[in-house]
Design a protein around this motif. Structure first.
Motif, PDB file in Angstrom:
ATOM      1  N   ILE A   1      14.423   6.249  70.690  1.00 40.07           N
ATOM      2  CA  ILE A   1      14.055   5.806  69.270  1.00 40.07           C
ATOM      3  C   ILE A   1      15.060   6.244  68.161  1.00 40.07           C
ATOM      4  CG2 ILE A   1      11.717   5.462  70.143  1.00 40.07           C
ATOM      5  CD1 ILE A   1      10.865   7.732  68.049  1.00 40.07           C
ATOM      6  N   PHE A   2      15.919   7.193  68.624  1.00 39.63           N
ATOM      7  CA  PHE A   2      16.941   7.537  67.606  1.00 39.63           C
ATOM      8  C   PHE A   2      18.099   6.691  67.450  1.00 39.63           C
ATOM      9  CE2 PHE A   2      16.078  12.316  67.981  1.00 39.63           C
ATOM     10  CZ  PHE A   2      14.757  12.103  67.511  1.00 39.63           C
ATOM     11  N   SER A   3      18.234   5.726  68.456  1.00 44.94           N
ATOM     12  CA  SER A   3      19.351   4.724  68.342  1.00 44.94           C
ATOM     13  C   SER A   3      18.928   3.322  68.353  1.00 44.94           C
ATOM     14  CB  SER A   3      20.141   4.913  69.366  1.00 44.94           C
ATOM     15  OG  SER A   3      20.745   6.142  69.426  1.00 44.94           O
TER      16      SER A   3
ATOM     17  N   GLY B   1      23.334   0.360  68.253  1.00 46.56           N
ATOM     18  CA  GLY B   1      24.001   1.833  68.344  1.00 46.56           C
ATOM     19  C   GLY B   1      23.941   2.693  67.119  1.00 46.56           C
ATOM     20  N   SER B   2      23.480   2.115  66.057  1.00 43.65           N
ATOM     21  CA  SER B   2      23.337   2.979  64.835  1.00 43.65           C
ATOM     22  C   SER B   2      22.131   3.809  64.992  1.00 43.65           C
ATOM     23  CB  SER B   2      23.253   1.913  63.654  1.00 43.65           C
ATOM     24  OG  SER B   2      22.452   1.139  63.702  1.00 43.65           O
ATOM     25  N   GLU B   3      22.179   4.780  64.147  1.00 47.51           N
ATOM     26  CA  GLU B   3      20.914   5.730  63.666  1.00 47.51           C
ATOM     27  C   GLU B   3      19.877   4.885  63.204  1.00 47.51           C
ATOM     28  OE1 GLU B   3      24.126   6.259  62.285  1.00 47.51           O
ATOM     29  OE2 GLU B   3      24.805   7.926  62.695  1.00 47.51           O
ATOM     30  N   THR B   4      18.789   5.463  63.609  1.00 47.27           N
ATOM     31  CA  THR B   4      17.481   4.639  62.958  1.00 47.27           C
ATOM     32  C   THR B   4      16.712   5.444  61.908  1.00 47.27           C
ATOM     33  OG1 THR B   4      16.224   5.909  64.786  1.00 47.27           O
ATOM     34  CG2 THR B   4      16.942   3.689  65.324  1.00 47.27           C
ATOM     35  N   ALA B   5      15.698   5.049  61.509  1.00 50.78           N
ATOM     36  CA  ALA B   5      15.154   5.938  60.399  1.00 50.78           C
ATOM     37  C   ALA B   5      14.240   7.052  61.073  1.00 50.78           C
ATOM     38  CB  ALA B   5      14.099   5.108  59.787  1.00 50.78           C
TER      39      ALA B   5
ATOM     40  N   SER C   1      27.855  11.938  71.513  1.00 48.34           N
ATOM     41  CA  SER C   1      26.976  11.506  72.534  1.00 48.34           C
ATOM     42  C   SER C   1      27.018   9.984  72.243  1.00 48.34           C
ATOM     43  CB  SER C   1      25.614  11.992  72.643  1.00 48.34           C
ATOM     44  OG  SER C   1      25.097  11.847  71.553  1.00 48.34           O
ATOM     45  N   PRO C   2      26.904   9.233  73.334  1.00 43.31           N
ATOM     46  CA  PRO C   2      26.647   7.662  73.190  1.00 43.31           C
ATOM     47  C   PRO C   2      25.124   7.504  72.541  1.00 43.31           C
ATOM     48  CG  PRO C   2      26.273   8.241  75.514  1.00 43.31           C
ATOM     49  CD  PRO C   2      26.953   9.552  75.071  1.00 43.31           C
ATOM     50  N   PRO C   3      25.171   6.350  71.976  1.00 46.05           N
ATOM     51  CA  PRO C   3      23.680   6.085  71.379  1.00 46.05           C
ATOM     52  C   PRO C   3      22.601   6.174  72.354  1.00 46.05           C
ATOM     53  CG  PRO C   3      25.092   4.386  70.811  1.00 46.05           C
ATOM     54  CD  PRO C   3      25.972   5.075  71.930  1.00 46.05           C
ATOM     55  N   ILE C   4      22.554   5.974  73.619  1.00 53.15           N
ATOM     56  CA  ILE C   4      21.443   6.312  74.382  1.00 53.15           C
ATOM     57  C   ILE C   4      21.102   8.020  74.526  1.00 53.15           C
ATOM     58  CG2 ILE C   4      22.657   6.720  76.526  1.00 53.15           C
ATOM     59  CD1 ILE C   4      20.661   5.076  78.019  1.00 53.15           C
ATOM     60  N   ALA C   5      22.049   8.534  74.247  1.00 51.60           N
ATOM     61  CA  ALA C   5      21.754  10.126  74.494  1.00 51.60           C
ATOM     62  C   ALA C   5      21.485  10.854  73.066  1.00 51.60           C
ATOM     63  CB  ALA C   5      22.894  10.717  75.152  1.00 51.60           C
ATOM     64  N   ARG C   6      21.649  10.047  72.224  1.00 51.37           N
ATOM     65  CA  ARG C   6      21.668  10.547  70.582  1.00 51.37           C
ATOM     66  C   ARG C   6      20.460  11.572  70.374  1.00 51.37           C
ATOM     67  NH1 ARG C   6      22.350   6.239  67.637  1.00 51.37           N
ATOM     68  NH2 ARG C   6      24.666   6.966  67.101  1.00 51.37           N
ATOM     69  N   ARG C   7      20.721  12.798  69.756  1.00 53.74           N
ATOM     70  CA  ARG C   7      19.870  14.016  70.007  1.00 53.74           C
ATOM     71  C   ARG C   7      20.036  14.906  68.887  1.00 53.74           C
ATOM     72  NH1 ARG C   7      23.812  14.502  74.028  1.00 53.74           N
ATOM     73  NH2 ARG C   7      24.691  16.511  74.342  1.00 53.74           N
TER      74      ARG C   7
END
Length: 467
Positions: free
Chosen positions: A291-293, A297-301, A357-363
């Motif tokens: 849910i961070f992506s 692929g952009s950052e979420t709220a 990291s790629p969007p799937i692993a945004r942390r």
């Protein structure tokens, strides 16, 4: 860090033979047809050390009822019991151990085939014991579940191998390696330095394999004899259990090879401290998406609010992340540990780092946690701050640019100050549990009083005849 990895699931049956047959494959391979001689039912105490009961195999069943006195949570790190504002405290009533058979694991350093099982603690009427660290983490994870979220974490464990220190009055020294020379600092990522302590590292790998614990990577860190082990990402409770098991295994592996392993935050004056960085992301429980992506692929709220909550509330939970007076010696200038709660992408001077990291692993990497923490409490506290940010839509500060040290929100530099922040944040106390927070504060205040009575070698050296 997309979907969580869940490991070690087994099904415990009512029949004693059945539960033995359903033990994890790693244990069966370690057992190799030998008879189980002993079972350890253990729990993590406030410090994150193991307590519990050991028994012959024939006395154990997953459905048996075992007891421990609640008073084991009333002790300081020195073992002193503390009078707390608890009704009938010294009745020392029993609480119930409920073995979680999903945690069943070998004790590979034992002489005989031994099984260890982490247990949950309940009252006699089946309610979770609120002050038990594993239950504190479960409480926070339950809040995520209620929102349809599932957090994912990956801890990094830093620790020192040291020369056996049998006299607490003597300074801690790096160990002697295979070359016969003492370890030297400033050798981060050196494979030669890792090879210097090859027998210990090999034993750690052997013990991890026997216990079914997965290591992602292992490196030499910046201190003399300092090692870092990174764990695979997954469910927070599973990873907290793994850290709990790893700490015990690492200590035993070091002892087997004639050295000590220490998880003290700052064991040597002129060497960097040891941290337990926590990588965190959150996935949608239904879709498995991070849910961070966003889909593009952009950052979420939610990503930004997780950071905002961390910035706003982490100062209040520092006593859980840095629980002892020594913990704050890690926040020494020039010793790598961030002392701020700024955030930025790929910037190790910030307390909150966003790794490449790629969007799937945004942390979000929490870099302010010390290795001397209880892993259950540290993960619970860190996730609680991010949770509050998401549900209350707390915006973060602008991302930092360039090197950051003491700019912006600065961490408390002593346990005294940190406790004031902890006691004043009622929101955090409600999330973690008021009963737990009040007990924890009482224990920490008692430890501070004990420490204040001590006279250090520095005081004797510089004040005895000079003032």
């Amino acid at each position: 860090m997309g979907k969580a990895i869940k490991t070690g699931d087994i099904v415990a049956s009512d029949n004693k033979t059945d539960w033995r047959e359903s033990l994890p494959d790693a244990f069966k391979e370690y057992q190799s047809g030998r008879r189980i001689e002993e079972v350890e039912c253990i729990i993590p105490d406030l410090a994150g050390m193991s307590r519990g009961k050991s028994m012959p195999y024939y006395k154990f069943s997953p459905d048996s009822t075992f007891f421990l006195p609640i008073s084991l949570f009333y002790q300081t790190i020195t073992g002193e019991y503390v009078d707390l504002d608890i009704k009938n405290q010294w009745m020392e009533y029993d609480v119930v151990l409920r073995p979680d058979m999903a945690t069943a694991s070998a004790v590979p350093w034992a002489d005989d085939v031994t099984l260890q099982v982490i247990s949950d603690l309940e009252t006699r009427d089946g309610k979770p014991v609120a002050v038990a660290p594993r239950n504190v983490l479960k409480r926070v994870l339950g809040l995520y579940t209620d929102k349809g979220w599932r957090p994912v974490v990956a801890p990094e464990l830093e620790f020192y191998l040291i020369k056996p220190n049998v006299d607490p009055n003597e300074p801690i020294e790096p160990p002697v390696g295979r070359t016969g020379r003492r370890g030297a600092g400033r050798q981060a990522y050196s494979m030669v330095a890792v090879d210097e302590y090859g027998p210990v590292i090999d034993t750690i790998y052997d013990y991890a394999e026997a216990q079914g614990l997965a290591i992602d990577t292992l490196i030499q860190e910046g201190g003399a004899g300092q090692i870092e082990i990174n764990l695979l990402h997954g469910d927070p409770l599973v990873l907290a259990d793994q850290v709990f098991y790893f700490k015990r295994a690492i200590r035993e592996a070091a002892l087997k090879n004639g050295t000590f392993a220490t998880f003290m935050a700052k064991p040597m004056r002129d060497e960097p401290g040891s941290a337990m960085h926590i990588h965190q992301s959150v996935i949608d429980a239904k879709t498995g998406d991070n849910i961070f992506s966003a889909p593009d692929g952009s950052e979420t709220a939610e990503f930004f609010h997780f950071i905002g909550g961390s910035q706003y509330h982490l100062k209040s939970v520092v006593p859980l992340l840095s629980p002892y007076v020594n913990s704050y010696r890690r926040f020494t200038a020039g010793m790598s540990a961030p002392v701020n709660l700024e955030w930025a992408a790929d910037n190790r001077t910030t307390g909150l780092r966003i790794p490449n990291s790629p969007p799937i692993a945004r942390r979000v990497e929490n870099r302010v946690v010390g290795i001397d923490t209880n892993p259950y409490l540290a993960i619970a506290a860190s996730l609680a701050c991010g949770y509050l940010g998401m549900v209350n839509k707390i915006d973060p500060s602008p991302a930092a640019t360039g090197e950051v040290y003491e700019e912006g929100a600065v961490l408390p530099r002593s346990l005294n100050v940190a406790m004031d922040e902890f006691n004043n944040d009622r929101t955090i106390q409600e999330i973690l549990g008021v009963e737990f927070c009040e007990l924890y504060a009482g224990i920490k205040n008692a430890e501070l009083e004990e420490f204040q009575r001590e006279i250090s070698p520095w005081e004797r050296q510089h004040l005895l005849l000079n003032v």
